[in-house]
Design a protein around this motif. Structure first.
Motif, PDB file in Angstrom:
ATOM      1  N   VAL A  63     -12.375 -24.904  -2.380  1.00 12.35           N
ATOM      2  CA  VAL A  63     -11.382 -25.775  -1.438  1.00 12.35           C
ATOM      3  C   VAL A  63     -11.233 -25.015  -0.124  1.00 12.35           C
ATOM      4  N   PRO A  64     -11.418 -23.371  -0.191  1.00 12.99           N
ATOM      5  CA  PRO A  64     -11.580 -22.695   1.140  1.00 12.99           C
ATOM      6  C   PRO A  64     -12.797 -22.842   1.721  1.00 12.99           C
ATOM      7  N   ALA A  65     -14.002 -22.983   0.795  1.00  9.41           N
ATOM      8  CA  ALA A  65     -15.197 -23.240   1.420  1.00  9.41           C
ATOM      9  C   ALA A  65     -15.547 -24.454   2.404  1.00  9.41           C
ATOM     10  N   VAL A  66     -14.800 -25.836   1.502  1.00  6.69           N
ATOM     11  CA  VAL A  66     -14.758 -26.840   2.401  1.00  6.69           C
ATOM     12  C   VAL A  66     -14.005 -26.763   3.588  1.00  6.69           C
ATOM     13  N   GLY A  67     -12.867 -26.124   3.482  1.00  2.61           N
ATOM     14  CA  GLY A  67     -12.036 -26.143   4.687  1.00  2.61           C
ATOM     15  C   GLY A  67     -12.607 -25.388   5.686  1.00  2.61           C
ATOM     16  N   LEU A  68     -13.458 -24.184   5.369  1.00  2.80           N
ATOM     17  CA  LEU A  68     -14.019 -23.540   6.476  1.00  2.80           C
ATOM     18  C   LEU A  68     -15.227 -24.265   7.157  1.00  2.80           C
ATOM     19  N   HIS A  69     -15.916 -25.177   6.276  1.00  2.00           N
ATOM     20  CA  HIS A  69     -16.865 -25.933   6.791  1.00  2.00           C
ATOM     21  C   HIS A  69     -16.379 -27.115   7.752  1.00  2.00           C
ATOM     22  N   ALA A  70     -15.317 -27.564   7.460  1.00  2.00           N
ATOM     23  CA  ALA A  70     -14.734 -28.520   8.351  1.00  2.00           C
ATOM     24  C   ALA A  70     -14.295 -28.135   9.599  1.00  2.00           C
ATOM     25  N   VAL A  71     -13.733 -26.886   9.548  1.00  2.00           N
ATOM     26  CA  VAL A  71     -13.371 -26.325  10.768  1.00  2.00           C
ATOM     27  C   VAL A  71     -14.493 -25.996  11.705  1.00  2.00           C
ATOM     28  N   ILE A  72     -15.691 -25.186  11.137  1.00  3.09           N
ATOM     29  CA  ILE A  72     -16.749 -24.876  11.705  1.00  3.09           C
ATOM     30  C   ILE A  72     -17.433 -26.172  12.359  1.00  3.09           C
ATOM     31  N   GLY A  73     -17.515 -27.137  11.609  1.00  4.21           N
ATOM     32  CA  GLY A  73     -18.423 -28.306  11.783  1.00  4.21           C
ATOM     33  C   GLY A  73     -17.535 -28.880  12.970  1.00  4.21           C
ATOM     34  N   THR A  74     -16.409 -29.248  13.070  1.00  2.54           N
ATOM     35  CA  THR A  74     -15.656 -29.617  14.109  1.00  2.54           C
ATOM     36  C   THR A  74     -15.786 -29.036  15.456  1.00  2.54           C
ATOM     37  N   LEU A  75     -15.628 -27.588  15.265  1.00  6.17           N
ATOM     38  CA  LEU A  75     -15.778 -26.794  16.515  1.00  6.17           C
ATOM     39  C   LEU A  75     -17.465 -26.978  17.030  1.00  6.17           C
ATOM     40  N   PHE A  76     -18.280 -26.988  16.202  1.00  3.78           N
ATOM     41  CA  PHE A  76     -19.732 -27.124  16.588  1.00  3.78           C
ATOM     42  C   PHE A  76     -19.913 -28.231  17.220  1.00  3.78           C
ATOM     43  N   VAL A  77     -19.535 -29.443  16.713  1.00  5.16           N
ATOM     44  CA  VAL A  77     -20.027 -30.684  17.391  1.00  5.16           C
ATOM     45  C   VAL A  77     -19.165 -30.894  18.802  1.00  5.16           C
ATOM     46  N   THR A  78     -17.932 -30.317  18.785  1.00  2.96           N
ATOM     47  CA  THR A  78     -17.317 -30.441  20.100  1.00  2.96           C
ATOM     48  C   THR A  78     -18.082 -29.546  21.118  1.00  2.96           C
ATOM     49  N   ASP A  79     -18.580 -28.363  20.868  1.00  2.93           N
ATOM     50  CA  ASP A  79     -19.195 -27.327  21.720  1.00  2.93           C
ATOM     51  C   ASP A  79     -20.625 -27.698  21.832  1.00  2.93           C
ATOM     52  N   VAL A  80     -21.460 -28.151  20.998  1.00  2.00           N
ATOM     53  CA  VAL A  80     -22.771 -28.187  21.049  1.00  2.00           C
ATOM     54  C   VAL A  80     -23.259 -29.855  21.545  1.00  2.00           C
ATOM     55  N   ILE A  81     -22.393 -30.716  21.008  1.00  2.00           N
ATOM     56  CA  ILE A  81     -22.802 -32.167  21.260  1.00  2.00           C
ATOM     57  C   ILE A  81     -21.932 -32.871  22.274  1.00  2.00           C
ATOM     58  N   ALA A  82     -20.614 -32.796  21.985  1.00  2.00           N
ATOM     59  CA  ALA A  82     -19.599 -33.475  22.884  1.00  2.00           C
ATOM     60  C   ALA A  82     -19.497 -32.921  24.364  1.00  2.00           C
TER      61      ALA A  82
END
Length: 353
Positions: A148-167
């Motif tokens: 559960v913490p691993a999925v949560g960490l992945h979701a947070v990192i993924g959202t920030l990464f997409v915002t920074d790198v793609i959006a």
């Protein structure tokens, strides 16, 4: 080492030709899109592996051992993807408009700076690399305390990464759904790749038996359906709000190439759904190949119009894809764990590992 060296040399040559064909900024955009396809393999496979770890017994009972092994092979590409991100960090001033544009808010003035951007991307990639190494092998006793913490960490990192790198490449689209949409596309791409990589294994027999191929087709259809739904909701919000910047973002990704990709993507989703009525192993693999191609092209659809203001496939895109593929294939043997390299060498020499 001869083959990795030749592949690495071929990748560098293709990258040099890509620079000549597309110019510095065009080549950087092509490389970013191709690199995102590579990144999607380990990052998209990671949440599936984590969730499968939580339900390991059920996965084994339903004949998912080979699929899980294929997904773990994809997560092993994470260190390679992290290394190949270095050219993108150097090219950030060429790609992102916020480098030269005035900041809209004090927070943006601090957040969107090249040094802080580079540090954030390195942190994201390091966290994903740590997760991929942590879940590289099955745990003896899977539990919610890890998954559960691993999925949560992945979701947070993924959202920030997409915002920074793609959006932030094209700030005309202000969407909170983009992070979830891209992460769903990555998981669909990785799962499709795992279907093509994994060996076929006997389907469960007896009372709980299923038709051949269903165990792999149904999760792929779920990922495709969720991805299509998120695309539809995002487009519906933009259309109903009638906001000029968001409309311009979609117009830049239209044209006959963009429309053709949308039609093909819709056809793949519909055909995959219909295939669940009469599943079969060849059908599953064909649909997996189609889904893989659609999601790979989607990365170029997201990235390249920010530089060209329209979605077209150019020679620099093909050259960048070839360069990233060759460089990844060259780096992969060098970045495997020592035990894996020894076992591979023993197999080639005909000795027991």
């Amino acid at each position: 080492m001869r083959r990795p060296a030749l592949l690495g040399l071929a990748g560098l040559v293709l990258l040099a030709v890509c620079l000549i064909a597309g110019g510095w900024r065009g080549a950087a955009a092509s490389y970013l899109a191709a690199w995102l396809v590579l990144l999607a393999l380990p990052v998209g496979a990671l949440p599936v592996v984590i969730v499968a770890e939580r339900f390991g017994k059920r996965v084994r009972e339903r004949g998912g051992i080979e699929m899980l092994a294929g997904l773990r092979r994809l997560t092993a590409l994470m260190p390679v993807a992290a290394v190949l991100a270095l050219p993108l960090l150097a090219a950030a001033p060429l790609l992102y408009p916020w480098v030269s544009a005035p900041a809209r808010t004090p927070l943006a003035g601090l957040w969107f700076t090249v040094p802080f951007f580079v540090v954030r991307v390195i942190v994201y990639l390091a966290a994903w690399t740590w997760l991929s190494l942590r879940f590289a092998k099955p745990f003896d006793a899977p539990g919610e305390g890890r998954t559960v913490p691993a999925v949560g960490l992945h979701a947070v990192i993924g959202t920030l990464f997409v915002t920074d790198v793609i959006a932030s490449l094209d700030p005309r689209l202000d969407s909170t759904l983009l992070g979830l949409l891209v992460m769903t596309a990555w998981s669909g791409l990785a799962f499709a790749a795992a279907i093509l990589l994994a060996w076929e294994e006997p389907e469960p027999v007896g009372r709980g038996r299923t038709a051949p191929g269903r165990g792999r087709l149904v999760p792929l259809v779920v990922l495709l359906a969720l991805w299509a739904y998120l695309h539809f909701v995002q487009f519906l919000i933009v259309w109903s709000a009638n906001l000029p910047p968001e409309v311009a973002w979609y117009f830049a990704r239209g044209g006959w190439v963009g429309r053709a990709l949308a039609i093909v993507a819709g056809a793949v989703v519909v055909l995959a759904g219909l295939a669940t009525l009469r599943p079969g192993r060849p059908t599953t693999r064909i649909l997996a190949g189609a889904a893989l191609a659609v999601h790979a092209l989607e990365m170029f659809w997201l990235v390249t119009p920010a530089v060209r203001d329209r979605f077209v496939l150019r020679p620099s895109d093909v050259l960048a894809a070839g360069a990233v593929s060759c460089l990844a294939a060259a780096l992969r043997p060098l970045m495997r764990p020592r035990a894996d390299r020894a076992a591979s060498a023993a197999r080639r020499a005909g000795r027991p590992a």
